[in-house]
Motif scaffolding. Sequence first.
Motif, PDB file in Angstrom:
ATOM      1  N   LEU A  33       0.838  -1.206   0.000  1.00 23.53           N
ATOM      2  CA  LEU A  33       0.000   0.000   0.000  1.00 23.53           C
ATOM      3  C   LEU A  33       0.867   1.248   0.000  1.00 23.53           C
ATOM      4  CD1 LEU A  33      -2.849   1.272   0.250  1.00 23.53           C
ATOM      5  CD2 LEU A  33      -2.561   1.178   2.731  1.00 23.53           C
ATOM      6  N   ARG A  34       0.504   2.211  -0.822  1.00 27.91           N
ATOM      7  CA  ARG A  34       1.222   3.477  -0.834  1.00 27.91           C
ATOM      8  C   ARG A  34       0.243   4.596  -1.175  1.00 27.91           C
ATOM      9  NH1 ARG A  34       2.817   5.663  -5.715  1.00 27.91           N
ATOM     10  NH2 ARG A  34       2.230   4.469  -7.579  1.00 27.91           N
ATOM     11  N   VAL A  35       0.629   5.807  -0.820  1.00 25.64           N
ATOM     12  CA  VAL A  35      -0.168   6.987  -1.139  1.00 25.64           C
ATOM     13  C   VAL A  35       0.204   7.442  -2.543  1.00 25.64           C
ATOM     14  CG1 VAL A  35      -0.752   9.341  -0.485  1.00 25.64           C
ATOM     15  CG2 VAL A  35      -0.230   7.652   1.290  1.00 25.64           C
ATOM     16  N   SER A  36      -0.742   7.434  -3.435  1.00 19.38           N
ATOM     17  CA  SER A  36      -0.488   7.753  -4.834  1.00 19.38           C
ATOM     18  C   SER A  36      -0.068   9.216  -5.000  1.00 19.38           C
ATOM     19  CB  SER A  36      -1.738   7.481  -5.673  1.00 19.38           C
ATOM     20  OG  SER A  36      -1.554   7.925  -7.013  1.00 19.38           O
ATOM     21  N   ASP A  37       0.906   9.436  -5.892  1.00 19.43           N
ATOM     22  CA  ASP A  37       1.298  10.802  -6.225  1.00 19.43           C
ATOM     23  C   ASP A  37       0.843  11.192  -7.624  1.00 19.43           C
ATOM     24  OD1 ASP A  37       2.959   9.210  -7.718  1.00 19.43           O
ATOM     25  OD2 ASP A  37       4.834   9.952  -6.854  1.00 19.43           O
ATOM     26  N   ASP A  38       0.003  10.350  -8.244  1.00 16.68           N
ATOM     27  CA  ASP A  38      -0.544  10.641  -9.566  1.00 16.68           C
ATOM     28  C   ASP A  38      -1.678  11.647  -9.403  1.00 16.68           C
ATOM     29  OD1 ASP A  38      -1.745  10.747 -12.038  1.00 16.68           O
ATOM     30  OD2 ASP A  38      -1.690   8.586 -12.387  1.00 16.68           O
ATOM     31  N   PRO A  39      -1.533  12.887  -9.896  1.00 17.01           N
ATOM     32  CA  PRO A  39      -2.560  13.919  -9.667  1.00 17.01           C
ATOM     33  C   PRO A  39      -3.895  13.613 -10.329  1.00 17.01           C
ATOM     34  CG  PRO A  39      -0.956  14.683 -11.267  1.00 17.01           C
ATOM     35  CD  PRO A  39      -0.415  13.397 -10.729  1.00 17.01           C
ATOM     36  N   GLU A  40      -3.935  12.638 -11.240  1.00 18.26           N
ATOM     37  CA  GLU A  40      -5.184  12.305 -11.912  1.00 18.26           C
ATOM     38  C   GLU A  40      -5.976  11.230 -11.166  1.00 18.26           C
ATOM     39  OE1 GLU A  40      -4.356  11.231 -15.912  1.00 18.26           O
ATOM     40  OE2 GLU A  40      -3.618  13.221 -16.484  1.00 18.26           O
ATOM     41  N   ILE A  41      -5.402  10.701 -10.083  1.00 24.54           N
ATOM     42  CA  ILE A  41      -6.057   9.646  -9.308  1.00 24.54           C
ATOM     43  C   ILE A  41      -6.376  10.173  -7.918  1.00 24.54           C
ATOM     44  CG2 ILE A  41      -5.817   7.340  -8.312  1.00 24.54           C
ATOM     45  CD1 ILE A  41      -3.933   6.643 -10.583  1.00 24.54           C
ATOM     46  N   PRO A  42      -7.639  10.129  -7.485  1.00 22.01           N
ATOM     47  CA  PRO A  42      -7.969  10.591  -6.128  1.00 22.01           C
ATOM     48  C   PRO A  42      -7.471   9.601  -5.077  1.00 22.01           C
ATOM     49  CG  PRO A  42      -9.923   9.698  -7.185  1.00 22.01           C
ATOM     50  CD  PRO A  42      -8.844   9.692  -8.229  1.00 22.01           C
ATOM     51  N   ILE A  43      -6.853  10.123  -4.037  1.00 21.65           N
ATOM     52  CA  ILE A  43      -6.430   9.284  -2.923  1.00 21.65           C
ATOM     53  C   ILE A  43      -7.677   8.820  -2.178  1.00 21.65           C
ATOM     54  CG2 ILE A  43      -5.217   9.319  -0.699  1.00 21.65           C
ATOM     55  CD1 ILE A  43      -3.219  11.241  -1.989  1.00 21.65           C
ATOM     56  N   PRO A  44      -7.784   7.536  -1.860  1.00 15.29           N
ATOM     57  CA  PRO A  44      -9.028   7.034  -1.262  1.00 15.29           C
ATOM     58  C   PRO A  44      -9.205   7.475   0.182  1.00 15.29           C
ATOM     59  CG  PRO A  44      -7.390   5.296  -1.341  1.00 15.29           C
ATOM     60  CD  PRO A  44      -6.813   6.454  -2.097  1.00 15.29           C
ATOM     61  N   VAL A  45     -10.474   7.494   0.601  1.00 23.91           N
ATOM     62  CA  VAL A  45     -10.785   7.756   2.003  1.00 23.91           C
ATOM     63  C   VAL A  45     -10.133   6.657   2.846  1.00 23.91           C
ATOM     64  CG1 VAL A  45     -12.629   7.904   3.716  1.00 23.91           C
ATOM     65  CG2 VAL A  45     -12.952   8.890   1.437  1.00 23.91           C
ATOM     66  N   GLY A  46      -9.438   7.076   3.885  1.00 25.11           N
ATOM     67  CA  GLY A  46      -8.678   6.147   4.717  1.00 25.11           C
ATOM     68  C   GLY A  46      -7.226   6.565   4.809  1.00 25.11           C
ATOM     69  N   ILE A  47      -6.729   7.151   3.689  1.00 24.39           N
ATOM     70  CA  ILE A  47      -5.350   7.662   3.690  1.00 24.39           C
ATOM     71  C   ILE A  47      -5.301   9.084   3.127  1.00 24.39           C
ATOM     72  CG2 ILE A  47      -4.127   5.459   3.673  1.00 24.39           C
ATOM     73  CD1 ILE A  47      -3.960   5.618   0.649  1.00 24.39           C
ATOM     74  N   LEU A  48      -6.403   9.821   3.301  1.00 28.89           N
ATOM     75  CA  LEU A  48      -6.412  11.227   2.916  1.00 28.89           C
ATOM     76  C   LEU A  48      -5.458  12.020   3.802  1.00 28.89           C
ATOM     77  CD1 LEU A  48     -10.283  11.738   2.583  1.00 28.89           C
ATOM     78  CD2 LEU A  48      -8.640  11.579   0.685  1.00 28.89           C
ATOM     79  N   ALA A  49      -5.076  13.204   3.340  1.00 27.82           N
ATOM     80  CA  ALA A  49      -4.161  14.049   4.120  1.00 27.82           C
ATOM     81  C   ALA A  49      -4.740  14.371   5.492  1.00 27.82           C
ATOM     82  CB  ALA A  49      -3.859  15.338   3.355  1.00 27.82           C
ATOM     83  N   CYS A  50      -6.066  14.579   5.571  1.00 26.57           N
ATOM     84  CA  CYS A  50      -6.699  14.883   6.858  1.00 26.57           C
ATOM     85  C   CYS A  50      -6.612  13.707   7.815  1.00 26.57           C
ATOM     86  CB  CYS A  50      -8.155  15.292   6.662  1.00 26.57           C
ATOM     87  SG  CYS A  50      -9.164  14.073   5.797  1.00 26.57           S
ATOM     88  N   GLN A  51      -6.461  12.485   7.280  1.00 27.15           N
ATOM     89  CA  GLN A  51      -6.348  11.295   8.123  1.00 27.15           C
ATOM     90  C   GLN A  51      -4.885  10.941   8.403  1.00 27.15           C
ATOM     91  OE1 GLN A  51      -8.778   9.123   5.286  1.00 27.15           O
ATOM     92  NE2 GLN A  51     -10.335   8.775   6.868  1.00 27.15           N
ATOM     93  N   ARG A  52      -3.994  11.336   7.486  1.00 29.88           N
ATOM     94  CA  ARG A  52      -2.563  11.095   7.711  1.00 29.88           C
ATOM     95  C   ARG A  52      -1.983  12.114   8.681  1.00 29.88           C
ATOM     96  NH1 ARG A  52      -2.677  11.389   2.066  1.00 29.88           N
ATOM     97  NH2 ARG A  52      -1.151  13.102   2.069  1.00 29.88           N
ATOM     98  N   ASP A  53      -2.488  13.356   8.608  1.00 31.55           N
ATOM     99  CA  ASP A  53      -1.999  14.435   9.471  1.00 31.55           C
ATOM    100  C   ASP A  53      -3.197  15.265   9.923  1.00 31.55           C
ATOM    101  OD1 ASP A  53      -0.827  16.564  10.727  1.00 31.55           O
ATOM    102  OD2 ASP A  53       0.532  17.098   9.092  1.00 31.55           O
ATOM    103  N   PRO A  54      -3.813  14.926  11.061  1.00 27.74           N
ATOM    104  CA  PRO A  54      -5.064  15.579  11.467  1.00 27.74           C
ATOM    105  C   PRO A  54      -4.907  17.039  11.859  1.00 27.74           C
ATOM    106  CG  PRO A  54      -4.250  14.170  13.217  1.00 27.74           C
ATOM    107  CD  PRO A  54      -3.372  13.913  12.036  1.00 27.74           C
ATOM    108  N   LEU A  55      -3.672  17.511  12.048  1.00 22.10           N
ATOM    109  CA  LEU A  55      -3.452  18.906  12.419  1.00 22.10           C
ATOM    110  C   LEU A  55      -3.066  19.772  11.220  1.00 22.10           C
ATOM    111  CD1 LEU A  55      -1.543  18.378  15.786  1.00 22.10           C
ATOM    112  CD2 LEU A  55      -3.979  18.765  15.426  1.00 22.10           C
ATOM    113  N   LEU A  56      -3.000  19.169  10.030  1.00 18.42           N
ATOM    114  CA  LEU A  56      -2.685  19.922   8.816  1.00 18.42           C
ATOM    115  C   LEU A  56      -3.881  20.788   8.438  1.00 18.42           C
ATOM    116  CD1 LEU A  56      -0.530  20.256   6.557  1.00 18.42           C
ATOM    117  CD2 LEU A  56      -1.746  18.450   5.294  1.00 18.42           C
ATOM    118  N   ARG A  57      -3.612  22.073   8.186  1.00 20.74           N
ATOM    119  CA  ARG A  57      -4.716  23.006   7.933  1.00 20.74           C
ATOM    120  C   ARG A  57      -4.939  23.301   6.452  1.00 20.74           C
ATOM    121  NH1 ARG A  57      -5.454  27.213  12.697  1.00 20.74           N
ATOM    122  NH2 ARG A  57      -4.490  26.132  14.429  1.00 20.74           N
ATOM    123  N   SER A  58      -3.931  23.185   5.619  1.00 16.66           N
ATOM    124  CA  SER A  58      -4.098  23.505   4.201  1.00 16.66           C
ATOM    125  C   SER A  58      -3.195  22.597   3.365  1.00 16.66           C
ATOM    126  CB  SER A  58      -3.780  24.973   3.916  1.00 16.66           C
ATOM    127  OG  SER A  58      -2.421  25.248   4.173  1.00 16.66           O
TER     128      SER A  58
END
Length: 503
Positions: A23-48
């Motif tokens: 499993l890895r976090v995709s860096d392809d800008p044309e593919i949406p990262i799935p719910v479960g490994i979104l930035a808000c879930q990887r880093d809950p204190l990230l604001r932007s």
Amino acid sequence: MATAVLLPSPTPPDYHRIVSPTLRVSDDPEIPIPVGILACQRDPLLRSLDTSVVAASVSQPEPPPAKKPTKKAVIAPAIPSDPLIEVILHDTVIFPEGGGQPTDTGIITTVADGAVWEVVQAKRHGGHAVHYVRVASGDTDKALLAFAPGASVTVALGQSGFDRRYDHMSMHTSQHLLSALLETRLELPTLSWSLTTYPSPCYVEIPRGMTPEEITSIQNEANRLVFEGRRVHVEVEELDRTQEKPAPKLQSGRAVGKGLPDDYTGGVKRVVVIDGVDRNPCCGTHLPSLHNLQLFLLPHTDALARSTTTNARLYFLVGPRLIAHLTSSHNLLTNTATILSCGAPQVPDRVNQVVDERKRAEKRRDDVEAELARHLADELVKEMAQVPEGGLHKRHLHRTDDSANVLGFLSAISFAFTNAAASTANPHLVVLTSSPSSQSASSTTVVLLFGSDDKKVKEAGEGLKSRLGVKGGGKGTKWSGKYTGVWREAKESATLQGLLGGF
């Protein structure tokens, strides 16, 4: 909304742990990262986050439900009447609702034109996070052009959005802690939980009520772990649905918690770990440390009657909501102490004193009203004695009274009159009316009619309706009603006297 006293430190680099080798976090800008490994879930204190658009479409309003809607577990923000577009980004810091946690709100800035767009809510569609973006201008074609696939954007929570997220994270992480302690210390599984609207306390539903001693012990244990600052991290792996087990059930058949949603197609399994305390699958956002929760509070439990058993709700407050609760409670106590002219510690004793004095005052008032009712009734009986034998005693008595129970007082007069006149056989028809001291077009005058002949009482009641517009009714020898408006001696009382004169 109250905010936490301590500013959160950055999320530790080992907070988000991918434990699956493939499993890895995709860096392809044309593919949406799935719910479960979104930035808000990887880093809950990230604001932007700087990211890009994958797809956008005009949002179609959902049709009204065919049947009565059931109670929703999560509380979504109000949706504006402006058109919305649904935007899927490569990645996002805006959490879509799930796991009992409500949606985040935030903003998206389109880099090409610098326009700022409001995200009113986000939802999970399958495995994708969909942002519902408000089109204030109403020009959806222009909005779709701004959110063309590949367009660069900055997605952010904003201050209000982060305050909302921080509150949700505080309550959600504390719920994991509370549920773990209830199950391991008292063998009380969490049947469900509710993240209520700020600043109300949240609650977990458990199979039975708890004793004060049990509540205190769980609260003390929770506070000990909070002050220790137990760390929280997330472990993520690829989802194998064949290995997933349904939610366990109690003997009553009630499910304990919820299983993975049937429509989840993200292929990611996420487990939230509180070091040495709990491991629990969850898609929500969680604080990286219990330190950020500050104090923990369990105010009370409420019993819930079910068809087969009695469950209970155990309420809790933490973080921003606890601060709001303590501030509100302190202000209420201080204001009450000022009103009672005493110090805060003396408020309970002073309130008891006021309650006792009020009870004594009410007793004195009731005694005086009873004595006055008997006196007025005696006067009416004396007047009736002056009527020639066999003649009908007709009398209207009007009073000005601001009592909270006017009808009760008038009824006391009628009862006293009936008792006092029991030895006489003279027929009578009496109307008692009572108006407040300050009258207006919306004032209410209470009318009580009683007599010795139920037919005459009914006839007089109908006359009060037709001539004065009194609304009421009765049975037997009593009739009561209300007149709305200003009661005047020269008009309403005169009309009533004329009505009695016809008998």
